[in-house]
Design an enzyme around this catalytic site. Structure first.
Site, short mmCIF file in Angstrom:
data_model
loop_
_atom_site.label_atom_id
_atom_site.label_comp_id
_atom_site.label_asym_id
_atom_site.label_seq_id
_atom_site.Cartn_x
_atom_site.Cartn_y
_atom_site.Cartn_z
N LYS A 30 -13.27 2.04 -4.03
CA LYS A 30 -14.43 2.49 -3.25
C LYS A 30 -15.35 3.37 -4.11
O LYS A 30 -16.57 3.25 -4.06
CB LYS A 30 -13.95 3.28 -2.03
CG LYS A 30 -13.13 2.47 -1.04
CD LYS A 30 -12.66 3.35 0.10
CE LYS A 30 -11.78 2.58 1.07
NZ LYS A 30 -11.29 3.44 2.19
N GLU A 65 0.83 -1.20 0.00
CA GLU A 65 0.00 0.00 0.00
C GLU A 65 0.86 1.25 0.00
O GLU A 65 0.44 2.30 -0.48
CB GLU A 65 -0.95 0.01 1.20
CG GLU A 65 -2.38 0.35 0.82
CD GLU A 65 -3.35 0.26 1.98
OE1 GLU A 65 -3.06 0.80 3.07
OE2 GLU A 65 -4.40 -0.35 1.81
N HIS A 92 6.21 -27.14 2.59
CA HIS A 92 5.42 -28.25 2.05
C HIS A 92 4.40 -27.76 1.02
O HIS A 92 3.47 -28.50 0.67
CB HIS A 92 4.73 -29.00 3.19
CG HIS A 92 5.70 -29.65 4.12
ND1 HIS A 92 6.19 -30.93 3.93
CD2 HIS A 92 6.30 -29.19 5.25
CE1 HIS A 92 7.04 -31.23 4.90
NE2 HIS A 92 7.12 -30.19 5.72
#
Length: 470
Positions: free
Chosen positions: A458, A323, A352
């Site tokens: 937004k 960000e 793994h």
């Protein structure tokens, strides 16, 4: 010849070099295993640091000068660290430091009141930094069986999250913390309304809700009184806010130990200003990040924590870096690639799953590895994995492996070793990660304190709702 061309020439001729730097302070040790990077490249980057006058920029940042140019404000999250420091830098006004001190003390004192009232569940409504910071502190620095409260983090906007996590609780035993810098985040506003309706069936809103925000007037519009609002300065960005009352959920568990976290961060600030060795360590991180991304195409960095308690650190660092420095390049900068893609997790689990790609795949990545020194005796297998894997990632081991077993050995690796996992040392690490991010942003000549890419999503979500019915 331009500086960029000089660096590029060294990149071609010295790509097999391995740059090793050791740094040690009381909280943490660092070792670099950076193949291709070398002192000559470091020096060229350092000349660019000097030409940009970044020493002055660091002092201005910690002095509270305007460093967030697009929003015309300072970035003073470090004020909370200085307010409790044993050796304060005294770069900010006494009024700011006193305000920080007062708000943290309010948070610490709230715990006993809640326990006296029989509160068992703490629901924190928040997203982004309002979630990542306190969640990280609780998981890293407290043990679940020793916590005073059951902590639930409500991020929204999926109503199923609310129905499964909140509705089974007892209203009279549940206290809500609304953590929102702006008090305008869609997910948070929806969660507030759902929580008010649910709690209001049995409980008085004033007694069961508190807001932590930089916008107290907006909180008042939602029904919060002055007594139920803990403010913090607007000059503190969400992803930098874990030093502030945004960490109230964690402070309820840590109590005075939260002050040790702040003091650890303060030590990193002091070293950022005054310690040449610490500065060289930070520069090595920043310069090599930029170099690998811009000159070798290593635009991805994996963070591997060989400490189960630290498993959420990667989520926090991912938001902080991506960000802050995930921005368009500055047209005046010599570097056109900005922040790296950051991901990761608990190292033993990763071994793994995606370690197969790291060791034998064709991806081009860097790595940060984290371990705890005291695990050398207390948790031997985990510590051994951290040492073996960091060396294998960086250097390979072809002589001891059959052809089909051979690994790439081309992953530049930074190894971080905390002496022990406690609030002070962890505060030092978090502040160091902020400094790494800030220094990289200044080398790239971008603003690490805005996030208009987040805002765009937004805006268009609201547009969609308006066009299609909300």
């Amino acid at each position: 010849m331009t500086l960029f061309e000089e660096i590029k020439n060294l990149t071609v001729s010295d790509k097999e070099d391995c740059y090793e730097l050791f740094f040690a302070s009381n909280p943490m040790q660092y070792k670099s295993l950076l193949k291709g990077f070398n002192k000559e490249i470091y020096n060229l980057f350092d000349s660019h640091f000097d030409s940009l006058n970044l020493s002055k920029q660091i002092h201005q940042f910690l002095n509270g000068a305007i460093v967030n140019s697009t929003e015309n404000q300072s970035a003073i999250h470090h004020a909370y660290r200085d307010a409790y420091s044993d050796s304060p830098n005294n770069l900010l006004s006494k009024d700011i430091l006193d305000s920080c001190n007062e708000s943290i003390n309010i948070c610490i004192k709230l715990k006993n009141d809640l326990l006296d009232r029989g509160i068992k569940n703490i629901v924190t409504i928040g997203i982004g930094g309002s979630f990542e910071g306190p969640k990280l502190l609780i998981e890293t620095l407290t043990a679940e069986h020793e916590r005073s409260f059951n902590h639930i983090f409500l991020t929204g906007p999926d109503v199923i999250e609310f129905s499964e996590m909140i509705e089974p609780l007892n209203q009279e035993e549940t206290f809500f913390i609304v953590s929102s810098k702006s008090f305008s985040t869609d997910e948070t506003l929806q969660s507030i309304e759902l929580s008010k309706d649910w709690s209001g069936m049995k409980c008085d809103f004033d007694k069961y809700f508190i807001a932590v925000t930089s916008q107290p007037k907006k909180a008042e519009a939602f029904g919060f009184s002055n007594n139920n609002i803990i403010p913090f300065p607007n000059e503190i960005g969400g992803r930098y806010s874990m030093w502030s009352p945004i960490s109230l959920p964690a402070i309820l568990e840590l109590g005075e130990r939260f002050i040790e976290f702040l003091k650890g961060g303060s030590l990193a600030d002091t070293q950022f200003l005054n310690d040449a060795k610490y500065q060289e360590f930070l520069k090595t991180l920043s310069y090599s990040d930029i170099w690998y991304n811009n000159f070798l195409g290593k635009g991805t960095r994996v963070l591997l924590t060989y400490s189960w308690k630290m498993r959420f650190f990667t989520d926090y660092a991912q938001q902080l870096e991506m960000e802050s420095i995930g921005k368009q390049p500055n047209k005046d900068s010599i570097f056109q690639k900005t922040g790296q893609i950051v991901f990761g997790g608990f190292g033993s689990t990763a071994q793994h799953s995606y370690f197969q790609l790291l060791h034998q795949g064709t991806g081009s990545v860097c790595a940060d590895v984290f371990t705890i020194a005291e695990n050398k005796e207390k948790n031997k297998l985990l510590y051994a994995q951290s040492q073996a894997q960091s060396n294998l990632l960086a250097n390979g081991a072809d002589a001891e492996l059959q052809e089909f077993e051979k690994v790439n050995g081309n992953v530049p690796t930074n190894l971080f070793t905390l002496e022990s996992l406690n609030p002070f040392n962890f505060g030092y690490l978090i502040a160091t990660w902020e400094h790494r991010t800030f220094l990289t942003s200044q080398m790239l000549q971008i603003n690490p304190f805005d996030q208009y890419g987040v805002s765009a999503g937004k805006i268009f979500t609201k547009k969609y709702l308006e066009e299609h019915g909300s």
